[in-house]
Design an enzyme around this catalytic site. Structure first.
Site, mmCIF file in Angstrom:
data_model
loop_
_atom_site.group_PDB
_atom_site.id
_atom_site.type_symbol
_atom_site.label_atom_id
_atom_site.label_comp_id
_atom_site.label_asym_id
_atom_site.label_seq_id
_atom_site.Cartn_x
_atom_site.Cartn_y
_atom_site.Cartn_z
ATOM 1 C CG ASP A 99 3.025 3.422 -11.374
ATOM 2 O OD1 ASP A 99 2.332 2.569 -10.815
ATOM 3 O OD2 ASP A 99 2.813 4.652 -11.290
ATOM 4 C CG HIS A 117 -3.846 -4.479 -9.857
ATOM 5 N ND1 HIS A 117 -4.756 -3.749 -10.584
ATOM 6 C CD2 HIS A 117 -4.517 -5.582 -9.451
ATOM 7 C CE1 HIS A 117 -5.921 -4.376 -10.609
ATOM 8 N NE2 HIS A 117 -5.804 -5.485 -9.915
HETATM 9 P P1 ADQ Z 1 -1.830 3.135 -7.841
HETATM 10 O O1 ADQ Z 1 -0.415 2.998 -7.401
HETATM 11 O O2 ADQ Z 1 -2.773 3.627 -6.827
HETATM 12 O O3 ADQ Z 1 -2.388 1.751 -8.441
HETATM 13 P P2 ADQ Z 1 -2.621 4.614 -10.366
HETATM 14 O O4 ADQ Z 1 -2.653 3.575 -11.432
HETATM 15 O O5 ADQ Z 1 -2.081 5.895 -10.839
HETATM 16 O O6 ADQ Z 1 -1.753 4.180 -9.106
HETATM 17 O O7 ADQ Z 1 -4.093 4.812 -9.850
HETATM 18 C C1 ADQ Z 1 -4.437 5.867 -9.047
HETATM 19 C C2 ADQ Z 1 -5.932 6.143 -9.161
HETATM 20 O O8 ADQ Z 1 -6.290 6.990 -8.084
HETATM 21 C C3 ADQ Z 1 -6.293 6.879 -10.444
HETATM 22 O O9 ADQ Z 1 -7.512 6.433 -10.927
HETATM 23 C C4 ADQ Z 1 -6.384 8.346 -10.001
HETATM 24 O O10 ADQ Z 1 -7.348 9.073 -10.681
HETATM 25 C C5 ADQ Z 1 -6.750 8.236 -8.547
HETATM 26 N N1 ADQ Z 1 -6.079 9.317 -7.782
HETATM 27 C C6 ADQ Z 1 -4.767 9.473 -7.578
HETATM 28 N N2 ADQ Z 1 -4.542 10.573 -6.834
HETATM 29 C C7 ADQ Z 1 -5.730 11.117 -6.565
HETATM 30 C C8 ADQ Z 1 -6.183 12.271 -5.836
HETATM 31 N N3 ADQ Z 1 -5.347 13.103 -5.236
HETATM 32 N N4 ADQ Z 1 -7.494 12.479 -5.768
HETATM 33 C C9 ADQ Z 1 -8.358 11.652 -6.371
HETATM 34 N N5 ADQ Z 1 -8.006 10.581 -7.071
HETATM 35 C C10 ADQ Z 1 -6.714 10.309 -7.163
HETATM 36 C C11 ADQ Z 1 -1.911 0.406 -8.590
HETATM 37 C C12 ADQ Z 1 -0.576 0.263 -9.305
HETATM 38 C C13 ADQ Z 1 -0.644 0.955 -10.657
HETATM 39 C C14 ADQ Z 1 -1.792 0.393 -11.486
HETATM 40 C C15 ADQ Z 1 -3.073 0.382 -10.678
HETATM 41 C C16 ADQ Z 1 -4.180 -0.367 -11.419
HETATM 42 O O11 ADQ Z 1 0.485 0.796 -8.521
HETATM 43 O O12 ADQ Z 1 0.580 0.809 -11.353
HETATM 44 O O13 ADQ Z 1 -1.977 1.196 -12.625
HETATM 45 O O14 ADQ Z 1 -2.896 -0.245 -9.419
HETATM 46 O O15 ADQ Z 1 -3.762 -1.641 -11.791
#
Ligand code: ADQ
Length: 472
Positions: A370, A162
């Site tokens: 990211d 990921h």
């Molecule tokens: P993350 O680094 O966790 O994931 P991201 O892809 O943005 O980053 O996913 C975060 C998820 O958590 C989103 O669905 C978002 O809605 C939710 N989220 C974030 N902050 C929140 C909050 N304050 N309250 C509720 N929900 C919140 C890792 C990798 C990424 C990759 C994903 C999936 O680092 O690059 O996109 O895995 O592969």
């Protein structure tokens, strides 16, 4: 133990630590991209999930959740410290994100990484039915494909990373680089977020292991390991439907009113992590306030930065710094009843999150690096009326697909400021043209398309029941 035709192996189980009053577990909708990504697929699929349930006691016996079997893997306090916080999140995580923080190397961490990976491999071996398919997720478990193949050569094994896979000059720093690559090569299919990552991997395999490799396939003895890009997506239709709900619309108007009906709302939603570029973004915002290009009276910034991996020292330091920065900016530029930045460090529920997406005229997603960034995609999916400008870092995997975003280099403070101003001042026509194109892309490339393309590439023999790959 009952065995399943499809087994997902991930560091965490997708359930909450607490049980509902009626004794049922519910899907955990906590921050974390993987849970958000796989949730819509597996709940309708005869599948099992192998992962850690939280806590450091013996592994609990868990009921099925939405028809998905839960196999919990126990972790001790030492495992957590040395595997999760140590090797996974203080060696691999920073190294894979361009070393924006210095990776640490400790032999004790590596021992824990091997030990925990072995435990996950054994649990997966017990959970998969003969000839079944096992899909291993992410950087915590890179040795599992190789270990599992030794235990169960009958299985089809997939691995998906990921996070970014770094260029050779960074990966070569890892003391146990050969073992890590060898572990991944136990898979039949290795998926990455971007084509560049598959290219980096092929180069490294050739260089470190001396195995001939292209960006598509690698020959390992008598096996062929296929590699490629499978950019992860969101449940576009689900987010759009939620965004269109009257309750969400109502919540959105209330939020806007509570903010004092500003002209422009800028939103950022991140886990509190040093890869997300929060400090750089706040610094740019402060300079725009100081120069008068942005005025507190008509523009509001909402920063949601939910606490995450709190025990990783750099994240604690970051939180202190961000909170100091927010306090300072509010002190300097806010007025009574009119803060410059609204800062939330708590998780927000799904409805609130989508209501926030709805009121954001500009969504600022500016990580330093990211893998993908699902927040950017969720925002686009939620803009059902084709309004809203996405400011997006070139270094997020999402930038390879969402080309119509306002793209910025988050290391370039001036560029970041100009990008933010361009997004704030864009004409409605420009915004709509860009948003329409991005929404169209996400309509075709949603989470089901992602899972389908990955699973059908893995399941070359077509042994999976059709519904695994066609419904969600
Ligand atoms: P993350 O680094 O966790 O994931 P991201 O892809 O943005 O980053 O996913 C975060 C998820 O958590 C989103 O669905 C978002 O809605 C939710 N989220 C974030 N902050 C929140 C909050 N304050 N309250 C509720 N929900 C919140 C890792 C990798 C990424 C990759 C994903 C999936 O680092 O690059 O996109 O895995 O592969």
């Amino acid at each position: 133990m009952r065995q399943s035709p499809l087994v997902v192996v991930a560091n965490r189980l997708p359930i909450d630590d607490s049980m509902a009053p009626d004794g049922a577990f519910e899907w955990r909708r906590s921050p974390g991209g993987l849970v958000s990504a796989l949730h819509p697929l597996l709940r309708h699929t005869p599948a099992a999930w192998v992962g850690w349930a939280g806590g450091t006691g013996p592994a609990p016996d868990l009921p099925d959740v939405d028809g998905v079997r839960m196999h919990s893997v126990p972790l001790t306090g030492d495992d957590l410290r040395d595997h999760y916080e140590g090797f996974a999140n203080s060696t691999l995580w920073p190294l894979y994100h361009d070393s924006v923080e210095q990776p640490e190397h400790h032999r004790r961490w590596w021992e824990a990484y091997q030990r925990v990976n072995q435990r996950f491999a054994e649990a997966a071996a017990a959970a998969a039915e003969p000839g079944g398919l096992v899909w291993v997720q992410d950087y915590h478990l890179q040795l599992v494909p190789g270990l599992l193949r030794q235990l169960r050569p009958d299985l089809r094994i997939g691995f998906f990373l990921h996070v970014p896979f770094p260029p050779p000059e960074l990966f070569m720093q890892l003391p146990r680089r050969a073992e890590l690559l060898g572990g991944m090569l136990g898979a039949d299919l290795i998926g990455f977020q971007r084509a560049q990552a598959a290219h980096n991997f092929a180069q490294l395999v050739a260089k470190v292991l001396g195995v001939p490799a292209t960006d598509r396939s690698i020959s390992v003895g008598d096996r062929v390991v296929r590699i490629g890009a499978f950019p992860i997506a969101v449940d576009t239709a689900e987010v759009a439907a939620l965004a269109a709900e009257p309750e969400v619309a109502e919540r959105a108007s209330r939020l806007r009113r509570d903010l004092g009906d500003p002209d422009r709302v800028i939103l950022s939603v991140d886990r509190m992590d040093y890869t997300k570029g929060i400090e750089q973004r706040l610094k740019a915002y402060r300079e725009l306030l100081a120069s008068g290009d942005v005025k507190v009276h008509d523009t509001v910034l909402i920063q949601v930065a939910v606490r995450s991996r709190d025990r990783v020292a750099q994240n604690q330091i970051l939180r202190d710094r961000v909170e100091h920065q927010v306090g300072r900016i509010n002190g300097e530029f806010g007025r009574v009843g009119e803060p410059a930045i609204h800062y939330l460090s708590q998780p927000v529920d799904r409805t609130e999150l989508v209501a926030l997406y709805r009121i954001a005229d500009v969504m600022a997603v500016t990580p330093l690096r990211d893998g993908m960034n699902l927040v950017a995609k969720e925002y686009v999916a939620a803009r059902v009326d084709d309004t809203g400008a996405l400011l997006l870092s070139e270094f997020a995997g999402a930038a390879a697909e969402l080309e119509q975003a306002y793209l910025v280099n988050p290391h370039d403070l001036e560029g970041l400021k100009q990008g933010l101003l361009a997004a704030l001042r864009a004409t409605p026509d420009d915004v709509a043209t860009r948003m329409r194109a991005m929404r169209e892309h996400l309509r075709h490339n949603d989470i089901r398309a992602w899972a389908r393309s990955y699973l059908s590439a893995l399941d070359v023999a077509g042994s999976l029941p059709g519904r695994l790959t066609t419904t969600g």
